[in-house]
Write a protein that holds these residues in place. Structure first.
Motif, short mmCIF file in Angstrom:
data_model
loop_
_atom_site.label_atom_id
_atom_site.label_comp_id
_atom_site.label_asym_id
_atom_site.label_seq_id
_atom_site.Cartn_x
_atom_site.Cartn_y
_atom_site.Cartn_z
N LEU A 64 0.84 -1.20 0.00
CA LEU A 64 0.00 0.00 0.00
C LEU A 64 0.87 1.25 0.00
CD1 LEU A 64 -2.83 1.21 0.07
CD2 LEU A 64 -2.75 1.05 2.57
N GLU A 65 1.91 1.25 0.83
CA GLU A 65 2.83 2.38 0.86
C GLU A 65 3.52 2.55 -0.49
OE1 GLU A 65 6.69 4.11 3.33
OE2 GLU A 65 5.84 2.19 3.92
N LEU A 66 3.89 1.45 -1.11
CA LEU A 66 4.53 1.49 -2.42
C LEU A 66 3.60 2.12 -3.46
CD1 LEU A 66 7.11 0.71 -3.95
CD2 LEU A 66 6.07 -1.52 -4.38
N GLU A 67 2.33 1.80 -3.38
CA GLU A 67 1.34 2.40 -4.28
C GLU A 67 1.29 3.92 -4.07
OE1 GLU A 67 -3.48 2.32 -4.56
OE2 GLU A 67 -2.49 0.38 -4.33
N TYR A 68 1.28 4.36 -2.82
CA TYR A 68 1.26 5.79 -2.52
C TYR A 68 2.54 6.48 -3.01
CZ TYR A 68 -2.72 4.86 0.59
OH TYR A 68 -3.94 4.48 1.11
N ILE A 69 3.66 5.79 -2.87
CA ILE A 69 4.93 6.35 -3.34
C ILE A 69 4.90 6.52 -4.86
CG2 ILE A 69 7.39 5.83 -3.66
CD1 ILE A 69 7.29 4.59 -0.80
N GLU A 70 4.41 5.50 -5.55
CA GLU A 70 4.31 5.57 -7.01
C GLU A 70 3.41 6.74 -7.43
OE1 GLU A 70 5.97 4.08 -9.29
OE2 GLU A 70 6.89 2.46 -8.17
N GLN A 71 2.32 6.93 -6.72
CA GLN A 71 1.42 8.04 -7.04
C GLN A 71 2.10 9.38 -6.81
OE1 GLN A 71 -2.03 7.23 -4.61
NE2 GLN A 71 -2.70 5.53 -5.90
N ALA A 72 2.86 9.49 -5.72
CA ALA A 72 3.57 10.73 -5.43
C ALA A 72 4.61 11.02 -6.51
CB ALA A 72 4.24 10.65 -4.05
N LEU A 73 5.34 9.99 -6.93
CA LEU A 73 6.34 10.18 -7.99
C LEU A 73 5.68 10.60 -9.31
CD1 LEU A 73 8.65 7.14 -7.16
CD2 LEU A 73 9.23 9.57 -6.89
N TYR A 99 2.54 17.60 -7.55
CA TYR A 99 2.93 17.05 -6.26
C TYR A 99 2.75 18.10 -5.17
CZ TYR A 99 5.89 15.21 -2.54
OH TYR A 99 6.35 14.77 -1.33
N GLY A 100 2.31 17.63 -4.00
CA GLY A 100 2.18 18.51 -2.85
C GLY A 100 0.86 19.26 -2.79
N ILE A 101 -0.11 18.82 -3.60
CA ILE A 101 -1.44 19.43 -3.60
C ILE A 101 -2.42 18.44 -2.97
CG2 ILE A 101 -3.30 20.39 -5.03
CD1 ILE A 101 -0.68 22.01 -5.12
N CYS A 102 -3.17 18.92 -1.99
CA CYS A 102 -4.14 18.08 -1.30
C CYS A 102 -5.21 17.57 -2.27
CB CYS A 102 -4.79 18.89 -0.16
SG CYS A 102 -6.06 17.97 0.74
N GLU A 103 -5.49 16.29 -2.21
CA GLU A 103 -6.49 15.68 -3.09
C GLU A 103 -7.91 16.02 -2.67
OE1 GLU A 103 -5.86 11.48 -3.62
OE2 GLU A 103 -3.85 11.79 -4.47
N MET A 104 -8.07 16.60 -1.50
CA MET A 104 -9.42 16.92 -1.02
C MET A 104 -9.76 18.39 -1.23
SD MET A 104 -10.94 15.79 2.61
CE MET A 104 -12.52 16.30 3.21
N CYS A 105 -8.85 19.28 -0.87
CA CYS A 105 -9.16 20.72 -0.93
C CYS A 105 -8.38 21.48 -2.00
CB CYS A 105 -8.93 21.38 0.43
SG CYS A 105 -7.18 21.49 0.90
N ASP A 106 -7.46 20.80 -2.67
CA ASP A 106 -6.62 21.38 -3.72
C ASP A 106 -5.70 22.49 -3.22
OD1 ASP A 106 -7.51 19.69 -5.75
OD2 ASP A 106 -9.21 20.99 -6.24
N GLU A 107 -5.45 22.55 -1.94
CA GLU A 107 -4.50 23.50 -1.38
C GLU A 107 -3.14 22.81 -1.24
OE1 GLU A 107 -5.04 26.77 -0.58
OE2 GLU A 107 -7.09 26.55 -1.38
N ALA A 108 -2.11 23.60 -1.10
CA ALA A 108 -0.76 23.05 -0.94
C ALA A 108 -0.65 22.31 0.39
CB ALA A 108 0.27 24.15 -1.00
N ILE A 109 0.00 21.16 0.34
CA ILE A 109 0.32 20.41 1.55
C ILE A 109 1.58 21.04 2.14
CG2 ILE A 109 0.97 18.16 2.51
CD1 ILE A 109 -0.51 16.89 0.10
N PRO A 166 6.39 11.97 2.83
CA PRO A 166 6.51 12.50 1.47
C PRO A 166 5.45 12.00 0.49
CG PRO A 166 8.53 11.36 2.13
CD PRO A 166 7.57 11.24 3.25
N HIS A 167 4.76 10.93 0.81
CA HIS A 167 3.71 10.44 -0.07
C HIS A 167 2.31 10.84 0.41
CE1 HIS A 167 4.41 7.22 2.88
NE2 HIS A 167 3.12 6.98 2.78
N ALA A 168 2.25 11.88 1.26
CA ALA A 168 0.96 12.34 1.78
C ALA A 168 0.05 12.78 0.64
CB ALA A 168 1.18 13.49 2.75
N LYS A 169 -1.21 12.41 0.75
CA LYS A 169 -2.21 12.79 -0.25
C LYS A 169 -3.03 14.00 0.19
CE LYS A 169 -3.21 8.26 -2.17
NZ LYS A 169 -4.32 7.42 -2.63
N TYR A 170 -3.04 14.24 1.50
CA TYR A 170 -3.91 15.26 2.05
C TYR A 170 -3.13 16.22 2.95
CZ TYR A 170 -7.21 11.63 0.71
OH TYR A 170 -7.90 10.67 0.01
#
Length: 121
Positions: free
Chosen positions: A63-72, A80-90, A99-103
């Motif tokens: 699961l972490e690997l999947e998140y890493i791939e998405q971040a890359l 990169y670095g944009i919240c998937e919920m509010c579209d603001e910068a993380i 580093p693979h934070a989505k929100y």
């Protein structure tokens, strides 16, 4: 976000990806060795317990690997670095910690609260 910060985060993500893949490879080799070995019942039981634990860890790593791939991927697309919920910068501190934070931290708290409420029902 500065390019140097982005490069550092990318390095962290790539290093973590390599560590997960290496760990999964070692786990697979260990399990193959166990299956091909002639060991007594006590050792076999102990290895089965370890295998169960390792499998659980491997699932979390996948699961972490999947998140890493998405971040890359997001880095490649310059999103990169944009919240998937509010579209603001993380925040950079959050990205340094995960580093693979989505929100962003605010949205993450909302998601965690919603998850807890669903579990209680």
């Amino acid at each position: 976000m500065r390019q140097s910060e982005l490069n550092n985060l990318k390095t962290i993500l790539l290093d973590r990806k390599k560590a997960i893949l290496d760990n999964n490879s070692i786990h697979k080799q260990t399990m193959e060795h166990i299956q091909n070995s002639h060991i007594n019942e006590v050792d076999y039981a102990a290895m089965q317990i370890r295998n169960t634990l390792d499998s659980s860890i491997s699932q979390r790593h996948l699961l972490e690997l999947e998140y890493i791939e998405q971040a890359l991927e997001k880095m490649e697309k310059d999103i990169y670095g944009i919240c998937e919920m509010c579209d603001e910068a993380i925040g950079i501190q959050r990205l340094k910690a995960k580093p693979h934070a989505k929100y962003c931290i605010v949205c993450r708290k909302i998601i965690e609260k919603d998850s807890k409420e669903k579990e209680q029902k």
